[in-house]
Every structure is written in C-alpha cells, then in structure tokens.
Scaffold this motif. Sequence first.
Motif: not given
Length: 569
Positions: A211-234
């Motif tokens: 999957w690609n990823t994104r910050p859990c909290k999003r909005g104009m006052c939120c501070k999360g910055v996407s690194v652009g990396t991916f996550f994988c899992s079994t």
Amino acid sequence: MLGCECFCWHDKHSDYDEFTPLPQPQPFSLPSPIPDWPPGQGFATGKINLGELEVVKITKFESVWSCDSLHGKAEGPTFYKPVGIPDGFFCLGYYCQPNDQPLRGYVLVAREREGSTPEVYRDYDSDSDFPALKKPVNYSLIWSSDLDRNGCGFFWLPNAPMGYKAMGILVTDTPEEPDDDEVRCVREDLTETCEIKDTIHVAGAHPFQVWNTRPCKRGMCCKGVSVGTFFCSTYFVLENEELEIACLKNLDPTLHAMPDLNQIHALINHYGATVFFHPDEDCLPSSVQWFFKNGALLYEDGELKGKSIDYRGSNLPSGGTNDGAFWIDLPGDNNGRDNVKKGNLESAELYVHVKPAVGGTFTDIVMWVFCPFNGPANLKIGLMNIQMNKLGQHVSDWEHFTLRISNFTGELWQVYFSQHSGGEWVDAFDLEYIEGNKPIVYSSRHGHASFPHPGTYLQGSVKLGIGIRNDAARSKYFVDSSTRYKIIAAEYLGDGVVTEPCWLNYMREWGPTIVYDSRSELDRIINMLPFFVRFSVENIFDLFPTELYGEEGPTGPKEKDNWEGDERC
C-alpha cells in the motif's frame, strides 16, 4: 517465507532468459514548463524546514524490482530506490507504484538542520542530546518472493533504535541484510502516525500486500507530512490501523514553504481550471452578489416575510452554527424566481480558499462554485432515463474542486473533484488540460458535481444500472477560474491579508428545507421496472441518495467538513 507461485519477479540483472523484462513506466511532465514564481520566503525553493529536520523531495529513481501477475491478468508494481540524494541528506525509505501509470512520485530525504534551536523550532518536550536521525539497529525480513532462487525480491523493515521510528521499507535483490548506512530512522517526537491508503499490489492467493501511506490526521491544522514511501505486510491490515512505519511531523510554526499572496495569484493564473457546464444546463452559476442583487431573501424562523439581502451580505446573521433559525430563498414572485434559477454565467466567479495540506508541504487551492439553483434529478433505471419534476432540486448549490500544489516546486500534483457527498483525487497525469497547465473540470447537468472527463456517471447501483445520472460534457458554457476568481480566505497568511466577504460567515442554510411526497412518484417508476429487477420499495429507495427526497438548502463553504479538514476520499 512464501514462494512466488502466482506472479513473477523480474530482476533488472536477471540471467534467466525465460523472463522478459517488464516495460518501465516513463516519467510524467505537465504539458507546459513551470514558470518562475514571484520571489517569496520558502515556496518552491526545493527544500522545506520541518523544525529540526530539513527535507528535499526526490523524484529520480533506480528500479530495483518489477512485479507482474502471470498471464498478464493484472499490472503489478515496480519498487524504486531514490537516486541523486544531495550531500548531507539521508534516505528514509524506498518508493513503489503500479506499472500501468507514468512514473510520478516522490520520497523525502532528510538531514538535521544546522544551528537549529529548540526554543525556536520545538513546541514539545524532548531531550536535545538525542540526534534527529539515527541508523537502524538492524533489519527484519518481511517477505521474499522465493528464497531458493537467485535473484529474488527481499523486503526489509528497519528496526529503529529505542525512541525512533522507521519511515519506510527497503527492497533488495539478494538475501543479504542491507547496510545500516542505507537508511535513517527519525526520533519519535518528530514523527506522526500514518495509515494505509491505496492498495498497490496483492500477490494473488498469498497474503502479501503493498500500500501507499498517508498521515492519520489530515487537515489544514494537522502536522503530518507524507514521506512518499510504501508499506507492505503478510498479514491483514485494518483501515486506520497504526503502522510499523511513521510519517514526519512539521514543527515549524511559520509554515515558511507556503506561498505568499503574490505567489497565490501566480499559481491561480497558471493552473486555474476551466469549468465546463453541460450543453443542456439550465441552472448555471452566478456570483453571490448577483444572487443577492436579483432578489434573494433572508427568512427567519417564525417570520412569514423574507427580507432583502444587501449585495455584500452585510445584513446576514454572522457566526454561530446552523441552528435552523435562518435560511435564504429565491425571490417571492414567479418571474423573479425563474430568472434567478437560471443563474448568470457572465457574473460567475470562483471563490478561493487557500490552505496548508500534508503538514504544509502542499498547498490546497480550493475553488468554490456557486449556483443559485440545483435542478431536478435525471434517474436511470436500466435502459430507461426519467427526468424528474422536483425530486433532487434545491435552492442554492455550493460545489468545489481542489488544486493540490507541491510546495517544493510549485508543481500541480493532484486535483480533487467533489461529487455530492464524496469525491475523488485525480493525479495530474490523468487530467485533461487546456491552454498549457490549466486542467479541465466538467460540471454535471443540474447537480453540478465535478468530474475529470466527459461522460455519464451513475450515483447509485452501477451493477444494476439504477441511480441518478450525472451527465458531463463540454459546451459553450464555461468559467475560466484562472481569471474569474476571488480569494476569500487564506488563514495562514495572518489577519488582514485576505478580507473575508460578509456572506462567508453566514453559517445557516442557503435554501429552505422542503420534504416531498416522493413515495407516489417513485412508486410509479418502480411499477415500470421489469419483473426480474423489482425489489421491495424499501430496497429501491436505498439505491438513491437521501437528497433526492426533498429540498434541503446547503450550508456555505465554511460549514463544510473540508474547510478545515481534508477532502473526503
């Protein structure tokens, strides 16, 4: 570890003749060059200060592995290592995307800021003796395509030191554990939680997903910055589940990478979309001032007679919440109502809200379209199309689309198309353009939902062919938002830079609430259905949006969830 029985991994160095190298996605560029933006503080300078960290966006990659399903049934992903990392910056993770789209992504690389002072750049408690970045202790092998075959794909999770977080996954073509200098982990107080977003790949029957990823909290006052990396899992990952990797956190309170007012105007002039309305549209947009000047009335609960509204909206009640105490309606006389319902394309302008996105690494330019009236719905039931008389119509309609701009470069990255109670993000490579880098937005007939391409979009059950038609097409009716716009809010610029219009702070409904006797009209339609698709009346009703059954005046832009929050997607 699981073998690779349903799909093939292709190593760029493979000596196996039976495997043909997969075609590599080609880089995407906008139709026209990006101009030199007006000078400012930190916008489009290529680097962004996040407090203790400085980050750069890397868009050049070297492919490590490509994956494709057997028999060509589905496109797989390619995994990339970022290249061309500036001196002093460190990789945080690798990049991944599907093979069936142009190469257009990024990962952030980071370095610790020189001369940063905790008093200026921190609004949290931490021990300043610990560096912002550290090498991983070692790596855990998440999954491999086939341990017994030379030239396989191996996926590694960096094991972060205590108090640090990994930012992404690494991929190698050999079973040897990566060097600890290959990547850096980030001190935990400089990170935010992230979640999975789009599924990039599912390895057939095997429980390996990417999957690609994104910050859990999003909005104009939120501070999360996407690194652009991916996550994988079994294992199965739930939506909103906290992952073993994190995103970054912008702790610079100045948001120095956001555009100033001159740069905002330059961005809109360069990227402002042309909004095309359907050739048969008879409920066109207008300016809010035209709506007020042409007889719109303000009603108060308990009063029978409406009051004229000042053309600026200065006599509208300001602030508060939508308590049902006030609403706006069309003029009282029939001629006036019919005239206002049609709108006035010559006066129409788009109302612009500019706000930080993804922790201030992107700018969202939200463009609001106002129409005095939303026309009745056009129902599709199998091969039948039925134009309703009243169902679906309401006074006033606020719709929007959003341009998402990279603050690293000033490049248009995505456009959000609002579609009634939802919408979709569309990448820049999948847009239509007009006059350089200006995207096209298609507004659907009567409902004014936004779409990236012409066509008929069904709101309801696509499988059964039952729902509301959204017909979008190019016509002579259009508004060029690159020239016909008004900036109504940009809170991050500070007080007094942008003057909000009076009507923006009217938080009540822009139309009356009217409940229709929809049962009789829909019963007539149900009786027209072929026998094999006749359901109970209740099931048929469930296929249609709730707004079909009555007029409910919409609230204005500031009452919408996406005013402060992220788009619904």
